[in-house]
Motif scaffolding. Structure first.
Motif, short mmCIF file in Angstrom:
data_model
loop_
_atom_site.label_atom_id
_atom_site.label_comp_id
_atom_site.label_asym_id
_atom_site.label_seq_id
_atom_site.Cartn_x
_atom_site.Cartn_y
_atom_site.Cartn_z
N ARG A 1 38.17 54.46 44.23
CA ARG A 1 37.58 53.62 43.19
C ARG A 1 38.42 53.66 41.91
NH1 ARG A 1 31.64 55.27 41.87
NH2 ARG A 1 32.78 57.04 40.96
N GLY A 2 38.66 52.46 41.37
CA GLY A 2 39.40 52.36 40.12
C GLY A 2 40.84 51.94 40.27
N LEU A 3 41.39 52.04 41.49
CA LEU A 3 42.77 51.62 41.70
C LEU A 3 42.85 50.13 41.99
CD1 LEU A 3 44.43 54.46 43.82
CD2 LEU A 3 44.34 54.19 41.35
N ASP A 4 44.00 49.54 41.68
CA ASP A 4 44.25 48.12 41.93
C ASP A 4 44.85 47.96 43.33
OD1 ASP A 4 45.06 45.49 42.03
OD2 ASP A 4 46.11 45.52 40.10
N TYR A 5 44.14 47.23 44.20
CA TYR A 5 44.62 47.00 45.57
C TYR A 5 44.95 45.53 45.82
CZ TYR A 5 43.19 51.78 46.56
OH TYR A 5 43.08 53.14 46.54
N SER A 6 45.32 44.82 44.79
CA SER A 6 45.64 43.40 44.95
C SER A 6 46.85 43.17 45.85
CB SER A 6 45.87 42.75 43.58
OG SER A 6 46.91 43.41 42.87
N PHE A 7 47.68 44.20 46.03
CA PHE A 7 48.85 44.04 46.91
C PHE A 7 48.43 43.87 48.37
CE2 PHE A 7 48.06 48.58 46.27
CZ PHE A 7 48.01 49.07 47.56
N LEU A 8 47.14 44.07 48.68
CA LEU A 8 46.64 43.91 50.04
C LEU A 8 46.06 42.52 50.30
CD1 LEU A 8 44.81 47.34 50.49
CD2 LEU A 8 46.75 46.55 51.84
N ASP A 9 46.03 41.66 49.29
CA ASP A 9 45.33 40.38 49.39
C ASP A 9 45.77 39.54 50.58
OD1 ASP A 9 43.82 41.08 47.25
OD2 ASP A 9 44.79 39.73 45.81
N THR A 10 47.06 39.52 50.87
CA THR A 10 47.55 38.66 51.95
C THR A 10 47.26 39.25 53.33
OG1 THR A 10 49.75 39.70 51.87
CG2 THR A 10 49.40 37.71 50.52
N PHE A 11 46.91 40.52 53.39
CA PHE A 11 46.63 41.18 54.67
C PHE A 11 45.15 41.12 55.04
CE2 PHE A 11 45.28 45.04 56.95
CZ PHE A 11 46.01 44.88 58.12
N LEU A 12 44.28 41.24 54.06
CA LEU A 12 42.86 41.36 54.34
C LEU A 12 42.29 40.05 54.87
CD1 LEU A 12 41.77 43.47 51.25
CD2 LEU A 12 42.53 44.24 53.51
N ASN A 13 41.30 40.16 55.78
CA ASN A 13 40.76 39.03 56.51
C ASN A 13 39.28 38.85 56.19
OD1 ASN A 13 39.40 37.91 59.19
ND2 ASN A 13 41.51 37.21 59.17
N LYS A 14 38.94 37.69 55.63
CA LYS A 14 37.56 37.42 55.21
C LYS A 14 36.61 37.35 56.40
CE LYS A 14 34.28 36.46 52.28
NZ LYS A 14 33.78 37.50 51.33
#
Length: 297
Positions: A208-221
């Motif tokens: 909690r508290g870290l920025d994980y935006s670098f995963l946006d293209t990998f994660l699947n809705k």
């Protein structure tokens, strides 16, 4: 460093070949989207990997597969961890949230048999540590016996070859990720064998508290919605390792369907049902089907 993208990302993983392969899938996706990041794989053996002579429900449940990785996350020795979602406990610590999920690999189970063994015709011993699998296979093959087998994919295959097992049952997703499809004897349909909740999906856990935006293209809705539905079903049934539970959700358009299986502990009275509705109600649908099966409706 909290709240910002770091230049160096440490990815935690169990040290089995499959776990490392799955973590490499995540690493390659991050590397492709963010070549500027320095990525490091940190592997460790979990308590669940070390205790192979007892069933999980007798030694602490699925949490034993994440304990050491959770500690490493809290202590800042890793920045995220990669898990098979089906191995994750239902209760996730607030400080170590699930960041998201991969696209689902094939969710079905498979049979791997010794050469020359025909399970439709012969009596034999099938190795499986899953009550979910055993109960469903008993309906398909009442002539077979089942004994507990633990360990990673390679360990189970070796035990089958060297010990008194005629075959084993494994998840197809792991077999495919390891490139071992050639050893599969039979793929079981999701109607024959309802999968475990989350089977085939990778879960990313963070701090909690870290920025994980670098995963946006990998994660699947879609996987997020499916996981929400399936895990809501299991959670509503107080699902751990003691009661056989299965859940398989599929999305078509704006609708989600869920097939579920429930069996009370120390019983072989399998209850199977299904439900469908709008994807926005994924969690509610899982909870509703759980109530229906528990009440015997």
């Amino acid at each position: 460093m909290e709240g910002r993208i770091r230049k160096r990302i440490r990815i935690g993983s169990r040290d089995s070949r499959l776990a490392v392969t799955q973590s490499q899938i995540v690493i390659e996706a991050i590397r492709k989207a963010h070549p500027e990041l320095e990525l490091e794989l940190v592997t460790m053996k979990t308590t669940g990997d070390k205790i192979l002579d007892k069933s999980l429900d007798k030694v602490g449940g699925k949490g034993l597969f994440v304990k050491e990785l959770d500690i490493a996350l809290r202590e800042g020795r890793i920045d995220l961890s990669v898990h098979s979602l089906k191995d994750m406990p239902m209760e996730i610590p607030e400080d170590l949230p699930l960041i998201g999920y991969s696209k689902r690999e094939d969710p079905r189970d498979v049979l791997i048999l010794k050469d020359g063994f025909h399970m439709e015709e012969e009596c034999g011993i099938i190795g499986s540590s899953s009550k979910r699998r055993v109960l469903q296979l008993k309906k398909l093959y009442p002539n077979l016996q089942f004994e507990t087998i633990r360990g990673n994919v390679q360990t189970r295959i070796k035990k089958m070859e060297e010990q008194n097992y005629n075959g084993i049952v494994l998840a197809l997703a792991g077999i495919k990720r390891l490139g071992l499809e050639s050893i599969v004897t039979r793929v079981l349909s999701t109607e024959e064998m309802i999968p475990a909740a989350g089977q085939g999906i990778l879960a990313i856990q963070g701090r909690r508290g870290l920025d994980y935006s670098f995963l946006d293209t990998f994660l699947n809705k879609e996987s997020e919605i499916i996981s929400t539905c399936e895990r809501a079903f299991v959670t509503a049934l107080d699902g751990g390792c003691s009661s056989p539970i299965a859940a398989y959700a599929q999305i078509k358009g704006n609708e989600i369907s869920l097939q579920g299986l429930y069996c009370e502990e120390d019983s072989e009275d399998i209850r199977i049902g299904s439900i469908h509705g709008e994807v926005e109600k994924a969690a509610k649908l899982g909870e509703t089907l759980a109530r229906q099966l528990r009440s015997g409706r």
